[in-house]
Scaffold this motif. Structure first.
Motif, PDB file in Angstrom:
ATOM      1  N   UNK A 143       9.193  63.001  11.497  1.00 15.44           N
ATOM      2  CA  UNK A 143       9.094  61.725  10.789  1.00 15.44           C
ATOM      3  C   UNK A 143      10.281  61.011  10.743  1.00 15.44           C
ATOM      4  N   UNK A 144      11.583  61.394  10.707  1.00 16.24           N
ATOM      5  CA  UNK A 144      12.702  60.461  10.723  1.00 16.24           C
ATOM      6  C   UNK A 144      12.907  59.848  12.027  1.00 16.24           C
ATOM      7  N   UNK A 145      12.570  60.726  13.116  1.00 15.35           N
ATOM      8  CA  UNK A 145      12.668  60.063  14.452  1.00 15.35           C
ATOM      9  C   UNK A 145      12.115  58.642  14.658  1.00 15.35           C
ATOM     10  N   UNK A 146      10.958  58.516  13.801  1.00 15.44           N
ATOM     11  CA  UNK A 146      10.290  57.124  13.949  1.00 15.44           C
ATOM     12  C   UNK A 146      11.486  56.070  13.762  1.00 15.44           C
ATOM     13  N   UNK A 147      12.244  56.209  12.937  1.00 17.06           N
ATOM     14  CA  UNK A 147      13.478  55.124  12.683  1.00 17.06           C
ATOM     15  C   UNK A 147      13.739  54.669  14.006  1.00 17.06           C
ATOM     16  N   UNK A 148      13.835  55.537  15.073  1.00 16.44           N
ATOM     17  CA  UNK A 148      14.207  55.175  16.545  1.00 16.44           C
ATOM     18  C   UNK A 148      13.619  54.122  17.199  1.00 16.44           C
ATOM     19  N   UNK A 149      12.270  54.014  16.666  1.00 15.59           N
ATOM     20  CA  UNK A 149      11.345  53.102  17.213  1.00 15.59           C
ATOM     21  C   UNK A 149      11.656  51.702  16.928  1.00 15.59           C
ATOM     22  N   UNK A 150      12.573  51.398  15.910  1.00 16.30           N
ATOM     23  CA  UNK A 150      12.877  50.073  15.487  1.00 16.30           C
ATOM     24  C   UNK A 150      13.425  49.365  16.715  1.00 16.30           C
ATOM     25  N   UNK A 151      13.004  48.142  16.972  1.00 18.43           N
ATOM     26  CA  UNK A 151      13.506  47.526  18.375  1.00 18.43           C
ATOM     27  C   UNK A 151      14.817  47.071  18.019  1.00 18.43           C
ATOM     28  N   UNK A 152      15.841  47.147  18.995  1.00 19.86           N
ATOM     29  CA  UNK A 152      17.298  46.545  18.903  1.00 19.86           C
ATOM     30  C   UNK A 152      17.431  45.311  18.006  1.00 19.86           C
ATOM     31  N   UNK A 153      16.603  44.185  18.935  1.00 17.95           N
ATOM     32  CA  UNK A 153      16.888  42.707  18.236  1.00 17.95           C
ATOM     33  C   UNK A 153      16.873  43.041  16.656  1.00 17.95           C
ATOM     34  N   UNK A 154      15.707  43.551  16.193  1.00 16.13           N
ATOM     35  CA  UNK A 154      15.559  43.717  14.734  1.00 16.13           C
ATOM     36  C   UNK A 154      16.586  44.621  13.978  1.00 16.13           C
ATOM     37  N   UNK A 155      16.910  45.697  14.696  1.00 18.74           N
ATOM     38  CA  UNK A 155      18.028  46.518  13.979  1.00 18.74           C
ATOM     39  C   UNK A 155      19.254  45.672  13.791  1.00 18.74           C
ATOM     40  N   UNK A 156      19.688  45.011  14.818  1.00 19.30           N
ATOM     41  CA  UNK A 156      21.006  44.502  14.791  1.00 19.30           C
ATOM     42  C   UNK A 156      20.946  43.351  14.115  1.00 19.30           C
ATOM     43  N   UNK A 157      19.995  42.456  14.075  1.00 14.44           N
ATOM     44  CA  UNK A 157      19.658  41.318  13.145  1.00 14.44           C
ATOM     45  C   UNK A 157      19.605  41.770  11.775  1.00 14.44           C
ATOM     46  N   UNK A 158      19.338  43.005  11.547  1.00 12.83           N
ATOM     47  CA  UNK A 158      19.283  43.557  10.114  1.00 12.83           C
ATOM     48  C   UNK A 158      20.633  43.797   9.704  1.00 12.83           C
ATOM     49  N   UNK A 159      21.323  44.415  10.692  1.00 11.40           N
ATOM     50  CA  UNK A 159      22.585  44.867  10.287  1.00 11.40           C
ATOM     51  C   UNK A 159      23.651  43.648  10.082  1.00 11.40           C
ATOM     52  N   UNK A 160      23.394  42.421  10.675  1.00  9.27           N
ATOM     53  CA  UNK A 160      24.481  41.311  10.406  1.00  9.27           C
ATOM     54  C   UNK A 160      24.072  40.777   9.238  1.00  9.27           C
ATOM     55  N   UNK A 161      22.602  40.669   8.871  1.00  5.61           N
ATOM     56  CA  UNK A 161      22.125  40.000   7.481  1.00  5.61           C
ATOM     57  C   UNK A 161      23.079  40.949   6.477  1.00  5.61           C
ATOM     58  N   UNK A 162      22.850  42.046   6.441  1.00  6.28           N
ATOM     59  CA  UNK A 162      23.585  43.077   5.662  1.00  6.28           C
ATOM     60  C   UNK A 162      24.981  42.725   5.475  1.00  6.28           C
ATOM     61  N   UNK A 163      25.686  42.628   6.696  1.00  7.08           N
ATOM     62  CA  UNK A 163      27.069  42.626   6.826  1.00  7.08           C
ATOM     63  C   UNK A 163      27.588  41.512   6.066  1.00  7.08           C
ATOM     64  N   UNK A 164      26.868  40.194   6.346  1.00  8.98           N
ATOM     65  CA  UNK A 164      27.088  38.966   5.592  1.00  8.98           C
ATOM     66  C   UNK A 164      26.883  39.258   4.177  1.00  8.98           C
ATOM     67  N   UNK A 165      25.842  39.802   3.796  1.00 10.08           N
ATOM     68  CA  UNK A 165      25.508  39.859   2.277  1.00 10.08           C
ATOM     69  C   UNK A 165      26.722  40.450   1.708  1.00 10.08           C
ATOM     70  N   UNK A 166      27.136  42.019   1.925  1.00  7.98           N
ATOM     71  CA  UNK A 166      27.935  42.664   1.521  1.00  7.98           C
ATOM     72  C   UNK A 166      29.503  41.901   1.253  1.00  7.98           C
ATOM     73  N   UNK A 167      29.798  41.381   2.661  1.00  7.70           N
ATOM     74  CA  UNK A 167      31.022  40.734   2.481  1.00  7.70           C
ATOM     75  C   UNK A 167      31.175  39.325   1.546  1.00  7.70           C
ATOM     76  N   UNK A 168      29.957  38.679   1.552  1.00  2.00           N
ATOM     77  CA  UNK A 168      30.000  37.385   0.662  1.00  2.00           C
ATOM     78  C   UNK A 168      30.221  38.104  -0.907  1.00  2.00           C
ATOM     79  N   UNK A 169      29.494  39.187  -1.104  1.00  2.00           N
ATOM     80  CA  UNK A 169      29.310  39.536  -2.455  1.00  2.00           C
ATOM     81  C   UNK A 169      30.577  40.126  -2.981  1.00  2.00           C
ATOM     82  N   UNK A 170      31.841  40.436  -2.192  1.00  2.00           N
ATOM     83  CA  UNK A 170      33.013  40.929  -2.507  1.00  2.00           C
ATOM     84  C   UNK A 170      33.387  40.051  -3.570  1.00  2.00           C
ATOM     85  N   UNK A 171      33.546  38.787  -3.126  1.00  2.00           N
ATOM     86  CA  UNK A 171      34.335  37.767  -3.989  1.00  2.00           C
ATOM     87  C   UNK A 171      33.752  36.500  -4.004  1.00  2.00           C
TER      88      UNK A 171
END
Lengths: 165, 499
Positions: free
Chosen positions: B379-407
């Motif tokens: 069941x966990x392995x289904x996570x691997x089906x997330x297409x790369x464009x969406x995965x990395x898009x999401x990673x950068x959105x969270x990266x921006x969010x986390x860094x901005x909310x520091x200060x």
């Protein structure tokens, strides 16, 4: 001379040092020199401290110059440095798209707000990864941004720029 | 036994419903980020730091520990099913694990990885339970000179062991030390390397650097590579490990644990080295060495156990000395600092609830992870089906969010992106990023201890060489830095004679 297609570049890797590695080594040396010369403008403060705030910068500067030189020497001596570097081809259009994504996101974040900025960032990153479904990317990006915005501001109490919306 | 009584108290903390929930959230998240390529435990903990600010530190650390252990379990699933390691500690697992999966034995590989992780994680946590208080007692005798020597030893071993050549590790380390210089000098209050920017007076936050190097650097690197279609091997049905699989697995589990824990506990950095050693050992000891390279179960069982035991080992220097030896541990140290806690010998007496609650939650987390991963791996392995464009898009959105909310600072976001570009170049020429992160967080501590030691000795630098512990640690550091080039030179000379 061989025409410099991507394939021949890989095969001819043994012919010369990895230019990227040499550039990185020079950048490390340059950073070391900057750390050294910029340390002269550090105020020495009231002399309680025996070592002072300039000593560690000297050590770091020396370390950068030395390790950078070792890296440069290694790159020039061993033309084929590491097995993980084979078949390295850099897709510059992807890098360009990502640079655009990052640049626009810094500029827009506090002006257009988090939701629009994050949605655009998501969309552009998907372009860099050669996604062939722009509509899906736009919708997913917008939904994710709205969800994240609501969850983190309402649920977890963070402050995010609301901007235009 | 004193630590047993404290551990029981710790279980009292870890089994509180709220903390069980934190642990569960942590292991879920940890398994997910372990499975997903491009995002790991260091990045996840870094992104969660702003969210946990001002909350209960016990719950936060229980969650972080869950993420840390969970990523070790999740990483093996990706290695086995996709031949792309989800985590650096699972590189070796891919060698044999993916071959097993292609031969239709995916479920046996997943099972031996999950059970081996559980066995090693639990034994490793037991060793942590007993080793940590002992080392904490020893560390009570440490003065500034000893701490300085210890950090230097950490620097040299981490940078000479990680990376293909010591020069690569050292460039990364000194880059991190440079970033650590930025800001107000702790002793004199003078600004250093702030380039006249008020945003840099407080220094550069480790989250900015870690998120930049891991999220942005990784995204740029992956996007710049030609895309290969990764084949995810399907798990068909659930066949339990056969009797032969068990017979071939249990010894590698134990040997992997025995290799992993001590190496993790030494300041050598990371869970990768013990996995290499375990693999080499299992191949030598195997009664069927011809199967190695074609899907030998020992080659999955041993390294998987080794990386989980090493993960437990890494917590020993982190908790008892405040010395992080992996990127995730460095971010955890930053988390301690965020809550105004200083890991070290005193934290065991001053915050027993936190430390023992954390250790007890590791036992609990391991059980949760076994239950989550053993039956649910497909069941966990289904996570691997997330297409790369969406995965990395999401990673950068969270990266921006986390860094901005520091200060709440767009400046930090820009700086994070810039550091990400440096991270891309580092990945491109194969320079490890972990020494940079460890260097930036330990650099200011090294400087502080160095200056304190000299202030106590009234400026006499011989303190570092006349105090026995400090002197031996520094000699070890010198040895570590000299050993690698000497060994390499010897090997090339030997190779030359042969040809």
């Amino acid at each position: 001379m061989l025409p410099s297609t991507d394939v021949s570049r890989d095969e001819s890797r043994g012919a010369g040092p990895d230019r990227a590695e040499v550039v990185v080594a020079l950048a490390a040396i340059a950073l070391g020199l900057f750390v050294f010369f910029a340390s002269f403008s550090i105020d020495l403060g009231t002399g309680y401290d025996r070592i002072g705030p300039r000593f560690f910068p000297y050590v770091v500067a020396a370390g950068l110059v030395l390790s950078g030189s070792f890296l440069a020497r290694g790159a020039l001596r061993r033309p084929n440095p590491s097995p993980t570097e084979f078949h390295l081809q850099t897709s510059w259009p992807a890098i360009g798209t990502l640079a655009l994504a990052l640049g626009s996101s810094v500029l827009l974040l506090e002006r257009a707000g988090f939701i629009l900025t994050a949605a655009l960032l998501f969309f552009l990153v998907a372009r860099a990864f050669e996604s062939r479904r722009p509509w899906r990317d736009a919708v997913v990006g917008l939904l994710l941004s709205v969800f994240v915005y609501v969850a983190f501001t309402r649920g977890l109490g963070l402050v995010l720029p609301h901007g235009l919306l | 036994m004193d630590s047993l009584r404290l551990l029981v108290d710790g279980f009292g903390v870890a089994l509180e419903p709220a903390n069980l929930l934190w642990a569960f959230a942590g292991v879920l998240l940890g398994t997910a980020v372990g499975i997903l390529p491009g995002i790991g435990p260091a990045l996840t903990v870094a992104l969660l730091l702003p969210v946990t600010y001002g909350r209960d530190p016990v719950g936060a650390f229980i969650m972080f520990a869950g993420i840390y252990y969970g990523a070790m379990y999740g990483g093996s699933t990706t290695s086995i099913l996709m031949n792309t390691p989800g985590e650096s500690g699972s590189i070796i697992t891919a060698l044999e694990g993916n071959k097993m999966a292609r031969a239709g034995r995916a479920s046996a590989a997943l099972a031996t990885a999950a059970i081996g992780s559980f066995v090693a994680g639990t034994i490793g946590t037991v060793m942590l339970t007993f080793a940590a208080p002992m080392l904490a007692n020893l560390a009570l005798t440490f003065g500034p000179a000893e701490y300085f020597a210890l950090i230097v030893l950490g620097f040299t071993t981490i940078s000479s062991v990680l990376g293909n050549t010591p020069a690569r590790g050292l460039v990364s380390l000194f880059f991190g030390l440079t970033l650590g210089l930025v800001g107000i000098d702790l002793q004199t209050g003078q600004a250093r390397y702030t380039l006249g920017l008020p945003q840099l007076l407080d220094g550069i936050h480790v989250v900015v650097v870690a998120v930049g190097l891991f999220a942005v650097g990784e995204t740029l690197f992956v996007a710049s590579r030609p895309r290969a279609r990764e084949q995810v091997t399907q798990v068909r049905g659930w066949t339990w490990m056969s009797r032969e699989d068990w017979a071939r697995s249990w010894k590698p589990w134990l040997r992997g644990t025995a290799i992993g824990f001590p190496i993790g506990a030494l300041p050598t950095g990371g869970a990768e080295i013990p996995t290499f050693l375990s693999y080499a050992l299992e191949r030598r000891l195997s009664s069927k060495p011809e199967e190695f390279g074609h899907g030998a179960i020992e080659g999955v069982a041993g390294p998987e156990a080794a990386n989980n035991a090493a993960a437990a080992g890494v917590l020993v220097p982190l908790l008892t000395l405040g010395l992080p030896t992996s990127s995730t541990a460095a971010i955890m140290l930053a988390a301690f600092q965020q809550f105004n806690l200083q890991p070290g010998p005193l934290i065991f007496t001053q915050n027993p609830e936190l430390v023992w609650g954390l250790i007890a939650s590791l036992y609990v987390g391991n059980v949760m992870l076994l239950l989550l991963n053993l039956p649910l791996a497909p069941w966990w392995a289904r996570l691997l089906r997330i297409p790369a464009p969406l995965l990395y898009g999401g990673i950068l959105v969270f990266a921006t969010l986390g860094t901005y909310s520091l200060k709440n600072s767009a400046f930090d976001v820009g700086l994070m992106y810039l550091i990400g570009m440096v991270g891309f170049v580092m990945r491109r020429v194969d320079i490890p990023v972990a020494p940079a992160i460890i260097g930036m967080i330990l650099g200011p501590m090294a400087e502080q201890q160095f200056r304190r030691a000299l202030a106590i000795s009234q400026g006499d630098p011989s303190v570092f060489f006349t105090r026995p512990i400090s002197a031996s640690l520094l000699s070890l550091a010198l040895f570590a830095i000299l050993a690698v080039p000497v060994v390499r030179a010897y090997q090339t000379r030997k190779a030359r004679y042969r040809t």
